[in-house]
Design a protein around this motif. Structure first.
Motif, PDB file in Angstrom:
ATOM      1  N   MET A  68      56.180  41.566  30.742  1.00  0.00           N
ATOM      2  CA  MET A  68      55.289  40.703  30.712  1.00  0.00           C
ATOM      3  C   MET A  68      53.707  41.624  30.697  1.00  0.00           C
ATOM      4  N   ASP A  69      53.120  41.357  30.084  1.00  0.00           N
ATOM      5  CA  ASP A  69      51.674  42.262  29.954  1.00  0.00           C
ATOM      6  C   ASP A  69      50.464  41.249  30.372  1.00  0.00           C
ATOM      7  N   ILE A  70      49.455  41.992  31.325  1.00  0.00           N
ATOM      8  CA  ILE A  70      48.570  41.245  31.621  1.00  0.00           C
ATOM      9  C   ILE A  70      47.367  41.731  31.134  1.00  0.00           C
ATOM     10  N   ASP A  71      46.338  41.189  30.366  1.00  0.00           N
ATOM     11  CA  ASP A  71      45.244  41.920  29.734  1.00  0.00           C
ATOM     12  C   ASP A  71      44.187  41.064  29.565  1.00  0.00           C
ATOM     13  N   PHE A  72      42.989  41.552  29.097  1.00  0.00           N
ATOM     14  CA  PHE A  72      41.750  40.885  29.141  1.00  0.00           C
ATOM     15  C   PHE A  72      41.955  39.983  27.581  1.00  0.00           C
TER      16      PHE A  72
END
Length: 154
Positions: free
Chosen positions: A1-5
């Motif tokens: 899982m990646d958290i990005d803008f």
């Protein structure tokens, strides 16, 4: 899982807008139009408020969270605010929300803030169990009970 803008993923603006519109606009009767929500998310940034983050896995949006300067007009002395935390139902129970909150705290710290605030009508224990400190209970013209919490960003 990646958290990005979200600003790095313009192809996800409509999807995020739809989630937030259904969960936070329609359910609260705020009167905002869907187009207003899309416009808002089309203007979020990565280095100044408002900021929206998305949780992504293999290109699929699992959830979102935003950082607003203010999310409770009667408490404008508190800033900034974690707002509109939402995980799609089929991805709940996998830590998506906690990953979004952790990244939110990191972003707020990078912006130079020492504290982050949130409001909740019914999830106070969820946040307290994750290190947030209860500040007060207030009411406004829509809700009789709004708990305000904060977390240190250090």
């Amino acid at each position: 899982m990646d958290i990005d803008f979200l600003s790095n993923h313009p192809d996800k603006i409509n999807e995020v807008s739809e989630m937030i519109f259904k969960e936070f606009v329609v359910k609260t009767g705020s009167g905002l139009k869907y187009e207003d929500v899309v416009k808002h998310f089309s203007n979020t940034k990565d280095n100044a408020l408002p900021i929206t983050l998305v949780a992504l896995e293999n290109g699929v949006c699992l959830g979102t969270v935003s950082i607003f300067e203010n999310d409770l007009k009667i408490r404008d002395m508190y800033k900034p605010w974690l707002a509109s935390l939402y995980t799609k139902p089929e991805y709940r129970g996998r830590g998506v929300g906690q990953h979004l909150v952790t990244k939110t705290v990191d972003v707020v710290k990078e912006l130079g803030f020492n504290e982050l605030y949130l409001r909740t009508e019914d999830e106070t224990e969820y946040y307290r169990n994750r290190g947030w400190t209860y500040l007060e209970t207030v009411s406004d013209d829509k809700y009789e009970k709004i708990d305000v919490l904060k977390i240190k960003c250090i």
